[in-house]
Design a protein around this motif. Structure first.
Motif, PDB file in Angstrom:
ATOM      1  N   PRO A 107      42.762  53.078  55.061  1.00 26.47           N
ATOM      2  CA  PRO A 107      41.967  51.866  55.307  1.00 26.47           C
ATOM      3  C   PRO A 107      40.843  51.689  54.292  1.00 26.47           C
ATOM      4  O   PRO A 107      40.042  52.584  54.057  1.00 26.47           O
ATOM      5  CB  PRO A 107      41.409  52.093  56.721  1.00 26.47           C
ATOM      6  N   GLY A 108      40.816  50.503  53.687  1.00 27.55           N
ATOM      7  CA  GLY A 108      39.741  50.157  52.783  1.00 27.55           C
ATOM      8  C   GLY A 108      39.800  50.797  51.410  1.00 27.55           C
ATOM      9  O   GLY A 108      38.873  50.639  50.621  1.00 27.55           O
ATOM     10  N   MET A 109      40.886  51.499  51.087  1.00 24.22           N
ATOM     11  CA  MET A 109      40.919  52.225  49.827  1.00 24.22           C
ATOM     12  C   MET A 109      41.569  51.445  48.691  1.00 24.22           C
ATOM     13  O   MET A 109      41.321  51.732  47.528  1.00 24.22           O
ATOM     14  CB  MET A 109      41.679  53.552  50.006  1.00 24.22           C
ATOM     15  N   MET A 110      42.414  50.481  49.014  1.00 19.24           N
ATOM     16  CA  MET A 110      43.124  49.752  47.956  1.00 19.24           C
ATOM     17  C   MET A 110      42.789  48.268  48.035  1.00 19.24           C
ATOM     18  O   MET A 110      42.007  47.831  48.864  1.00 19.24           O
ATOM     19  CB  MET A 110      44.614  50.041  48.036  1.00 19.24           C
ATOM     20  N   ASP A 111      43.389  47.493  47.145  1.00 20.36           N
ATOM     21  CA  ASP A 111      42.890  46.144  46.907  1.00 20.36           C
ATOM     22  C   ASP A 111      43.669  45.068  47.640  1.00 20.36           C
ATOM     23  O   ASP A 111      44.851  45.234  47.975  1.00 20.36           O
ATOM     24  CB  ASP A 111      42.895  45.849  45.408  1.00 20.36           C
ATOM     25  N   THR A 112      42.974  43.942  47.844  1.00 20.69           N
ATOM     26  CA  THR A 112      43.512  42.767  48.526  1.00 20.69           C
ATOM     27  C   THR A 112      43.013  41.520  47.804  1.00 20.69           C
ATOM     28  O   THR A 112      41.858  41.465  47.371  1.00 20.69           O
ATOM     29  CB  THR A 112      43.020  42.724  49.988  1.00 20.69           C
ATOM     30  N   VAL A 113      43.876  40.517  47.693  1.00 18.46           N
ATOM     31  CA  VAL A 113      43.465  39.205  47.178  1.00 18.46           C
ATOM     32  C   VAL A 113      43.900  38.160  48.197  1.00 18.46           C
ATOM     33  O   VAL A 113      45.082  38.087  48.561  1.00 18.46           O
ATOM     34  CB  VAL A 113      44.093  38.903  45.806  1.00 18.46           C
ATOM     35  N   LEU A 114      42.946  37.351  48.667  1.00 15.56           N
ATOM     36  CA  LEU A 114      43.227  36.288  49.634  1.00 15.56           C
ATOM     37  C   LEU A 114      43.191  34.924  48.951  1.00 15.56           C
ATOM     38  O   LEU A 114      42.636  34.772  47.860  1.00 15.56           O
ATOM     39  CB  LEU A 114      42.201  36.317  50.767  1.00 15.56           C
ATOM     40  N   ASP A 115      43.771  33.932  49.624  1.00 12.28           N
ATOM     41  CA  ASP A 115      43.679  32.521  49.217  1.00 12.28           C
ATOM     42  C   ASP A 115      44.305  32.256  47.858  1.00 12.28           C
ATOM     43  O   ASP A 115      43.929  31.319  47.149  1.00 12.28           O
ATOM     44  CB  ASP A 115      42.212  32.058  49.199  1.00 12.28           C
ATOM     45  N   LEU A 116      45.312  33.057  47.491  1.00 16.46           N
ATOM     46  CA  LEU A 116      45.917  32.929  46.168  1.00 16.46           C
ATOM     47  C   LEU A 116      46.849  31.720  46.116  1.00 16.46           C
ATOM     48  O   LEU A 116      47.583  31.458  47.063  1.00 16.46           O
ATOM     49  CB  LEU A 116      46.675  34.211  45.831  1.00 16.46           C
ATOM     50  N   GLY A 117      46.805  31.027  44.967  1.00 14.76           N
ATOM     51  CA  GLY A 117      47.637  29.844  44.771  1.00 14.76           C
ATOM     52  C   GLY A 117      46.830  28.583  44.612  1.00 14.76           C
ATOM     53  O   GLY A 117      47.385  27.479  44.546  1.00 14.76           O
ATOM     54  N   ILE A 118      45.504  28.717  44.509  1.00  9.17           N
ATOM     55  CA  ILE A 118      44.646  27.536  44.455  1.00  9.17           C
ATOM     56  C   ILE A 118      44.278  27.201  43.012  1.00  9.17           C
ATOM     57  O   ILE A 118      44.080  28.080  42.177  1.00  9.17           O
ATOM     58  CB  ILE A 118      43.387  27.745  45.333  1.00  9.17           C
ATOM     59  N   ASN A 119      44.234  25.910  42.712  1.00 10.09           N
ATOM     60  CA  ASN A 119      43.761  25.371  41.440  1.00 10.09           C
ATOM     61  C   ASN A 119      43.177  23.991  41.738  1.00 10.09           C
ATOM     62  O   ASN A 119      42.976  23.642  42.912  1.00 10.09           O
ATOM     63  CB  ASN A 119      44.884  25.330  40.396  1.00 10.09           C
TER      64      ASN A 119
END
Length: 542
Positions: A107-119
């Motif tokens: 938990p909390g050790m690796m990465d996350t990207v949210l809301d991808l696909g926006i321009n």
């Protein structure tokens, strides 16, 4: 089918609840999503790039992604059909999250990207279908996260406007975070396999920041701090999941959701009960409410404090969800050592100056010098100093300091924040959400952290030792262990005596054929004996 497909299954897998591949292939997150979809629960559609891709990624990142890219595009097409949305354009744009999913929870050790696909075009479409404020907030969240995670904080690099380029960059970053210093330190601490790798989960976004009837939260089906048989969690109206986990935003107890949206709350409780029964263990559930509709994002076995580990094992045994042997497997010798560690007597605690008070995130009592800088804390610990890490809020990059510290204190964050969850996982007494200014007030002082009371007291306070017999829960667990363990350990009697409770001493007793022994810590001795016996059986079956 990918150019690098496994013979048994593809390397890009729809998590549609169909064929449920093993956890080691899908990772914890992917496995949980697939299991919930199989039960017909409200889960945003998602697909998994399996753990088998991870090692190939590190061998040749560009070629690896080239080889699976057609399958990634096909899976994105499936998400579009499932959601009736379109990736990269309106009028109903599809945005996704890209998250790690190791088989062994980190938990909390690796990465996350949210809301991808926006321009620009997607932002305009979101504004038209929702509101300009929602569209702007969503884009700002994505920009900040993508720049930090994928671009390494480089302000000079322009974010790609092409959603497909964004997706590829995020997938690369999530795989790369498997070998980040924090992840490697975490695996070394827990003796986890460096070669296991992580999956990458791409999931359709649902938006807790869409309106006041929206929000996000974390629910534990039972209390992971105390072990109480009651739902425990936190709720944030008009926010996204990273707000809760980051510990930088004020959250409310899960009961606030019951007040605001009672129907959603009841649906969430029903799902939690069902998932707990299916997994035969306490669940940690991340969820989002979008305009009054509940969505479950993931479920996993809950990390818990030592106190909760014992109480929950006994509860689940009484309820018939686990047998005696499994109840004992869920309690480790380290849990018992934590519970019998010296603690404060009330008169000692109340006589010391109270410096800070917050939420008790992980029980236990520890003392040391307060350090606000992670590097300084690590250096001091390496020199043999007892260190308490005090931070405004912790983040994944602080994990080395958290591992080096004896205890953790934060200014902000709730019981499901990064600091709280990781402290329970690594067994560090913690007090979180103590208020602004606490770091400056504590730094450099000798302090005692009381993770039972949620207090920070001045000075190095005297503590009183406990024994296994002081706790009814430990006494009950010891009686169960005597019916299962290959060695029955006692505090007194006419039996051979162990000099200590080390694995070597217990192994010697097993080799000598002893069935009853005298031990300074009987329950610890029996738990070690059970593990040694299981290891021996495992080797015999190889």
């Amino acid at each position: 089918m990918s150019k690098i497909s496994s013979e048994a299954h593809p390397l890009v897998v729809k998590l549609d609840g169909g064929a449920l591949l093993p956890r080691m292939i899908l990772g914890n997150k992917g496995y949980g999503i697939a299991a919930m979809r199989k039960q017909g629960m409200p889960v945003p559609p998602a697909f998994c790039i399996t753990t088998e891709v991870c090692a190939r990624f590190f061998a040749d990142p560009g070629r690896c992604l080239d080889d699976i890219w057609d399958d990634v595009r096909a899976a994105m097409g499936w998400l579009a059909v499932e959601t009736s949305r379109t990736f990269g354009r309106g009028p109903r744009p599809l945005l996704v999250s890209v998250r790690s999913g190791a088989a062994q929870s980190m938990p909390g050790m690796m990465d996350t990207v949210l809301d991808l696909g926006i321009n620009d075009a997607v932002e305009h479409a979101l504004a038209a279908s929702g509101s300009a404020e929602f569209a702007r907030d969503t884009r700002e969240r994505f920009t900040a996260m993508y720049r930090r995670i994928v671009l390494g904080g480089d302000e000079t690099v322009e974010l790609p406007a092409d959603p497909w380029a964004q997706l590829r960059g995020a997938i690369e970053a999530v795989f790369a975070s498997w070998n980040s210093p924090r992840a490697m330190s975490y695996r070394a601490h827990h003796a986890l396999d460096d070669d296991a790798g992580t999956a990458v989960i791409v999931q359709a976004m649902v938006f807790g920041n869409l309106s006041r009837a929206s929000g996000t939260g974390v629910l534990f089906s039972r209390n992971p701090i105390t072990g109480a048989n009651e739902p425990f969690g936190e709720w944030l109206a008009n926010g996204q999941g990273e707000d809760v986990v980051s510990g930088t935003v004020d959250v409310q107890p899960i009961a606030a959701l019951r007040t605001e949206q009672p129907g959603v709350y009841e649906q969430l409780m029903t799902a939690a009960w069902s998932l707990e029964r299916a997994g035969a263990d306490v669940q940690d559930i991340e969820f989002t409410v979008e305009e009054g509709r509940l969505w479950l994002l993931q479920t996993r076995t809950a990390k818990r404090s030592a106190q909760a580990a014992v109480r929950l094992a006994l509860q689940l045994r009484r309820e018939g969800l686990v047998d005696d042997a499994e109840a004992l497997r869920r309690v480790t010798p380290a849990h018992i050592e934590t519970l019998i560690a010296p603690a404060l007597q009330p008169e000692t605690r109340l006589a010391a100056t109270l410096l800070a008070k917050g939420l008790p995130a992980c029980p236990g009592v520890v003392s040391g010098k307060a350090y606000a800088d992670v590097d300084d804390a690590v250096d001091a610990a390496e020199e043999g100093e007892d260190v308490i890490l005090v931070r405004a809020a912790t983040n994944p990059d602080d994990v080395q300091g958290m591992l080096a510290a004896r205890g953790i204190v934060t200014e902000t964050g709730g019981a499901t924040s990064h600091a709280a969850v990781v402290s329970r996982e690594i067994g560090r007494p913690a007090v979180v959400g103590c208020g602004a200014g606490v770091v400056a007030a504590l730094a450099g002082k000798m302090i005692t952290v009381d993770g039972y009371e949620g207090e920070v007291r001045e000075g190095i306070l005297e503590r009183t030792a406990w024994s296994e017999t002081d706790s009814p829960d430990l006494a009950e667990l010891a009686e169960i262990a005597r019916t299962v363990s290959p060695i029955r350990a006692h505090a007194r009697g006419d039996h051979p005596a162990l000099a200590d409770t080390s694995p070597a001493a217990v192994a010697a007793a097993l080799a000598a054929g002893h069935t009853d022994v005298i031990s300074p810590h009987p329950l610890i001795t029996m738990l070690i004996a059970l593990r040694l016996n299981e290891d021996r059986k495992g080797l015999a079956n190889v």
